[in-house]
Design a protein around this motif. Structure first.
Motif, PDB file in Angstrom:
ATOM      1  N   VAL A   1      11.348  22.366 -17.627  1.00 32.99           N
ATOM      2  CA  VAL A   1      10.915  22.034 -16.262  1.00 32.99           C
ATOM      3  C   VAL A   1       9.638  21.206 -16.308  1.00 32.99           C
ATOM      4  N   SER A   2       8.704  21.615 -17.159  1.00 37.53           N
ATOM      5  CA  SER A   2       7.441  20.884 -17.290  1.00 37.53           C
ATOM      6  C   SER A   2       7.680  19.457 -17.761  1.00 37.53           C
ATOM      7  N   ARG A   3       8.587  19.317 -18.734  1.00 32.88           N
ATOM      8  CA  ARG A   3       8.890  17.983 -19.246  1.00 32.88           C
ATOM      9  C   ARG A   3       9.567  17.126 -18.176  1.00 32.88           C
ATOM     10  N   GLY A   4      10.417  17.757 -17.366  1.00 34.96           N
ATOM     11  CA  GLY A   4      11.072  17.021 -16.279  1.00 34.96           C
ATOM     12  C   GLY A   4      10.072  16.487 -15.277  1.00 34.96           C
TER      13      GLY A   4
ATOM     14  N   LYS B   1       0.796  -1.226   0.000  1.00 35.30           N
ATOM     15  CA  LYS B   1       0.000   0.000   0.000  1.00 35.30           C
ATOM     16  C   LYS B   1       0.831   1.278   0.000  1.00 35.30           C
ATOM     17  N   PRO B   2       1.844   1.410   0.876  1.00 35.26           N
ATOM     18  CA  PRO B   2       2.625   2.653   0.846  1.00 35.26           C
ATOM     19  C   PRO B   2       3.330   2.889  -0.486  1.00 35.26           C
ATOM     20  N   VAL B   3       3.826   1.819  -1.104  1.00 36.09           N
ATOM     21  CA  VAL B   3       4.550   1.977  -2.365  1.00 36.09           C
ATOM     22  C   VAL B   3       3.596   2.367  -3.485  1.00 36.09           C
ATOM     23  N   ILE B   4       2.473   1.635  -3.603  1.00 38.18           N
ATOM     24  CA  ILE B   4       1.523   1.935  -4.686  1.00 38.18           C
ATOM     25  C   ILE B   4       0.885   3.299  -4.481  1.00 38.18           C
ATOM     26  N   GLY B   5       0.343   3.524  -3.268  1.00 39.34           N
ATOM     27  CA  GLY B   5      -0.312   4.802  -2.999  1.00 39.34           C
ATOM     28  C   GLY B   5       0.653   5.968  -3.086  1.00 39.34           C
ATOM     29  N   GLY B   6       1.867   5.800  -2.551  1.00 42.33           N
ATOM     30  CA  GLY B   6       2.844   6.886  -2.574  1.00 42.33           C
ATOM     31  C   GLY B   6       3.313   7.215  -3.977  1.00 42.33           C
ATOM     32  N   SER B   7       3.583   6.196  -4.792  1.00 47.88           N
ATOM     33  CA  SER B   7       4.061   6.458  -6.156  1.00 47.88           C
ATOM     34  C   SER B   7       2.962   7.068  -7.024  1.00 47.88           C
ATOM     35  N   ILE B   8       1.714   6.655  -6.805  1.00 51.11           N
ATOM     36  CA  ILE B   8       0.610   7.300  -7.530  1.00 51.11           C
ATOM     37  C   ILE B   8       0.499   8.758  -7.123  1.00 51.11           C
ATOM     38  N   LEU B   9       0.690   9.018  -5.821  1.00 58.49           N
ATOM     39  CA  LEU B   9       0.626  10.396  -5.327  1.00 58.49           C
ATOM     40  C   LEU B   9       1.736  11.240  -5.941  1.00 58.49           C
ATOM     41  N   VAL B  10       2.930  10.654  -6.071  1.00 57.22           N
ATOM     42  CA  VAL B  10       4.039  11.368  -6.713  1.00 57.22           C
ATOM     43  C   VAL B  10       3.687  11.668  -8.174  1.00 57.22           C
ATOM     44  N   ALA B  11       3.117  10.673  -8.869  1.00 50.91           N
ATOM     45  CA  ALA B  11       2.733  10.877 -10.267  1.00 50.91           C
ATOM     46  C   ALA B  11       1.698  11.991 -10.394  1.00 50.91           C
ATOM     47  N   GLY B  12       0.721  12.004  -9.498  1.00 49.41           N
ATOM     48  CA  GLY B  12      -0.301  13.041  -9.545  1.00 49.41           C
ATOM     49  C   GLY B  12       0.255  14.419  -9.254  1.00 49.41           C
ATOM     50  N   THR B  13       1.126  14.503  -8.255  1.00 50.65           N
ATOM     51  CA  THR B  13       1.737  15.783  -7.906  1.00 50.65           C
ATOM     52  C   THR B  13       2.583  16.314  -9.058  1.00 50.65           C
ATOM     53  N   CYS B  14       3.359  15.422  -9.679  1.00 54.97           N
ATOM     54  CA  CYS B  14       4.201  15.845 -10.804  1.00 54.97           C
ATOM     55  C   CYS B  14       3.360  16.237 -12.020  1.00 54.97           C
ATOM     56  N   SER B  15       2.235  15.581 -12.218  1.00 57.59           N
ATOM     57  CA  SER B  15       1.351  15.967 -13.318  1.00 57.59           C
ATOM     58  C   SER B  15       0.814  17.372 -13.109  1.00 57.59           C
ATOM     59  N   MET B  16       0.402  17.657 -11.872  1.00 59.31           N
ATOM     60  CA  MET B  16      -0.073  19.004 -11.558  1.00 59.31           C
ATOM     61  C   MET B  16       1.051  20.028 -11.731  1.00 59.31           C
ATOM     62  N   ALA B  17       2.247  19.679 -11.249  1.00 59.69           N
ATOM     63  CA  ALA B  17       3.381  20.600 -11.369  1.00 59.69           C
ATOM     64  C   ALA B  17       3.734  20.835 -12.832  1.00 59.69           C
ATOM     65  N   SER B  18       3.632  19.780 -13.653  1.00 59.01           N
ATOM     66  CA  SER B  18       3.899  19.931 -15.074  1.00 59.01           C
ATOM     67  C   SER B  18       2.907  20.879 -15.729  1.00 59.01           C
ATOM     68  N   ALA B  19       1.644  20.793 -15.296  1.00 63.20           N
ATOM     69  CA  ALA B  19       0.618  21.685 -15.850  1.00 63.20           C
ATOM     70  C   ALA B  19       0.878  23.135 -15.450  1.00 63.20           C
ATOM     71  N   MET B  20       1.381  23.351 -14.226  1.00 59.19           N
ATOM     72  CA  MET B  20       1.586  24.715 -13.733  1.00 59.19           C
ATOM     73  C   MET B  20       2.879  25.337 -14.236  1.00 59.19           C
ATOM     74  N   THR B  21       3.762  24.534 -14.826  1.00 58.96           N
ATOM     75  CA  THR B  21       5.049  25.070 -15.312  1.00 58.96           C
ATOM     76  C   THR B  21       5.140  24.992 -16.824  1.00 58.96           C
ATOM     77  N   ARG B  22       4.011  25.076 -17.492  1.00 52.98           N
ATOM     78  CA  ARG B  22       3.998  24.999 -18.956  1.00 52.98           C
ATOM     79  C   ARG B  22       4.839  26.105 -19.597  1.00 52.98           C
ATOM     80  N   VAL B  23       4.985  27.230 -18.910  1.00 54.90           N
ATOM     81  CA  VAL B  23       5.756  28.335 -19.490  1.00 54.90           C
ATOM     82  C   VAL B  23       7.247  28.026 -19.474  1.00 54.90           C
ATOM     83  N   PHE B  24       7.648  27.006 -18.736  1.00 54.34           N
ATOM     84  CA  PHE B  24       9.044  26.562 -18.713  1.00 54.34           C
ATOM     85  C   PHE B  24       9.087  25.135 -19.255  1.00 54.34           C
ATOM     86  N   PRO B  25       9.195  24.962 -20.561  1.00 59.90           N
ATOM     87  CA  PRO B  25       9.040  23.638 -21.187  1.00 59.90           C
ATOM     88  C   PRO B  25       9.943  22.559 -20.605  1.00 59.90           C
TER      89      PRO B  25
END
Length: 535
Positions: free
Chosen positions: A384-387, A358-382
């Motif tokens: 960084v967004s791609r990273g 549970k910690p591995v699956i839930g935590g890694s999904i949470l990381v993926a979701g957080t990074c997806s949101m961060a990618s959306a908010m940093t579109r002006v820095f291609p």
């Protein structure tokens, strides 16, 4: 399908005997016959248009264009012959190529649920044999398909058979090893899949014609068909849950003979027979999809698992589609991507051994979701967004590998295959909807990544409603699933058993108690060799 239906660069065929150069034409002829188009800031020759050949001397934009009249010329640098080049599935016929891939995903979806029901109803071993046989026969037939419709139908059936024996293998592997080794065995199967993808890339590099590649992959099934037919036995856990005690005895005795250990009949089989009549469920009963929703706790497990699988595949394919395609050799890029997945599998194995599922699956999904949101908010820095998008892809990759191991563990034996098949069907729905989520970028550019991030957060919450399975004996009946993962008062019958699970074994888990003696001789949950070796 990546190589069988690949679409190389192409342009309209122009009748000019003896020409040479790119795609069979000299640069001068290309400039005279094919218009230029702007693609990502680059001027490239049009793939689907050609100039109308007239006696007039108009040049450049003044000339009239028309769709390709005489067919297409394809770049043979990487692909000699594919389904797309053989049937001209380009330009206005591109939708047929995409439709073929979608039908293949439908085959995977149906194959997962049908094989899941079959493996619970008829057994793991016969279902696996049938799926392997169908994969061999249909795969050979696909390689000789004379038209596109036949190819698509046969290829979908090949996909159904393939996913059937893959998931059936995962189920039977989870059921014949002890708790402490389920993680290693499950990750070995997932990693085997990654190595298989990498080998497919190498095979495609050597075999550039689609029908030869399809035939080679089909024939590779034959050795495994013989192995499973003569050497692999039925799951003793499934036999016990279906009250086929004598057959379970034969399987265990065969394993004992191979491992050169002696099993006292009174110590194991006497206990097994005594407990075989204690179950409240009818051993002859046949289970189906509806049984996954009849009991409240199992219903919650089923819904949470389906939501998670849907999200995993939707986000995983979404991040792949949203990333920039690597330039260079497609075979090298494909093998490199598969090799990176092997590294992720190793990280996943170590993390699940240390912290559980549970910690591995839930935590890694949470990381993926957080990074997806961060990618959306940093579109002006291609960059960084791609990273952020690449980190999110790694996170969803880790969680998906973990989920493949975790899912067979949360369902009871009587519906384990059905539950895994239903989850797979939901995941294919996610893959079908992924392109439509990507189209949300036409409304608001960051919206696809925001959607993926939101889905990840929902899936992370769903995972934390499920029970932890690290070191826990598998549930066998629907009754077991209702008590799975719950803290129970001490039970004198099983207090002497050394379990590594964080909860005591529920008293109603009668089928698990039938395997108590097996666990007594395998306190560390080793493979069959240690499971049968007296302490």
């Amino acid at each position: 399908m990546t190589f069988l239906m690949a679409t190389p660069e192409h342009h309209c065929r122009v009748h000019e005997p003896g020409s040479s150069g790119e795609h069979g034409l000299s640069p001068e002829s290309l400039n005279h016959s094919i218009p230029l188009e702007n693609l990502d800031g680059r001027s490239v020759y049009s793939s689907c248009l050609m100039y109308v050949q007239t006696n007039e001397t108009k040049t450049g934009e003044n000339r009239s264009t028309t769709p390709c009249i005489h067919g297409y010329e394809y770049d043979r640098t990487y692909y000699h012959r594919t389904i797309a080049t053989e049937h001209d599935l380009v330009c206005e016929r591109t939708w047929l190529n995409e439709m073929g891939k979608s039908v293949f995903f439908v085959g995977l979806s149906l194959g997962g649920i049908v094989s899941g029901i079959a493996t619970d109803r008829f057994g793991r071993h016969p279902t696996l044999i049938v799926c392997l046989f169908l994969h061999l026969v249909l795969g050979i037939g696909t390689s000789f398909a004379s038209n596109f419709a036949t190819f698509v139908i046969l290829r979908a059936m090949v996909g159904a058979a393939g996913v059937g024996y893959y998931f059936c293998s995962m189920v039977i592997a989870a059921e014949i090893v002890g708790p402490s080794k389920r993680n290693a065995v499950g990750m070995a199967i997932v990693t085997g899949g990654s190595f298989g993808f990498a080998f497919s890339g190498f095979l495609a590099y050597l075999i550039r014609d689609w029908w030869k590649l399809q035939l080679a992959q089909a024939l590779m099934t034959a050795p495994f068909l013989m192995y499973y037919w003569w050497l692999l036995s039925e799951s003793p856990r499934w036999l016990l849950t279906n009250n086929r005690v004598d057959e379970a005895k034969a399987v265990i005795q065969m394993a004992a003979k191979m491992n050169k250990v002696v099993i006292p009949d009174d110590a194991i089989f006497g206990e097994t027979e005594k407990l075989s009549n204690e179950t409240e469920e009818d051993p002859s009963r046949k289970y189906g999809v509806l049984d996954l929703f009849k009991k409240p706790r199992l219903r919650k497990i089923t819904i949470a698992t389906c939501v998670t699988w849907f999200t995993e595949v939707c986000v995983y394919y979404g991040l792949i589609l949203g990333s920039v395609e690597l330039a260079g050799d497609p075979y090298f890029n494909f093998i490199l991507g598969c090799s990176l997945e092997v590294v992720l599998n190793a990280v996943t194995l170590a993390a699940m051994e240390r912290w559980g599922r549970k910690p591995v699956i839930g935590g890694s999904i949470l990381v993926a979701g957080t990074c997806s949101m961060a990618s959306a908010m940093t579109r002006v820095f291609p960059k960084v967004s791609r990273g952020f998008a690449m980190v999110g892809r790694s996170g969803i990759g880790i969680s998906f590998c973990s989920l493949m191991v975790y899912t067979p563990e949360v369902f009871p034996t009587v519906v384990r295959g059905t539950g895994l098949g239903l989850a797979n069907m939901c995941s294919r729905l996610g893959s079908v909807l992924t392109p439509f989520v990507s189209l949300l970028g036409d409304v608001w550019h960051p919206l696809p990544m925001v959607t993926f991030g939101t889905l990840c957060f929902v899936a992370s919450l769903a995972i934390y409603t499920l029970p932890e399975t690290l070191g826990v004996p598998l549930p066998d009946t629907l009754e077991d699933s209702e008590n799975f993962g719950r803290k129970q008062p001490p039970n004198d019958e099983i207090m002497g058993v050394s379990y590594t699970n964080p909860w005591r074994i529920p008293a109603p888990m009668k089928y698990t108690r039938r395997l108590v003696v097996f666990y007594q001789t395998a306190r560390d949950g080793d493979f069959f060799s240690s499971m049968l070796a007296p302490k």
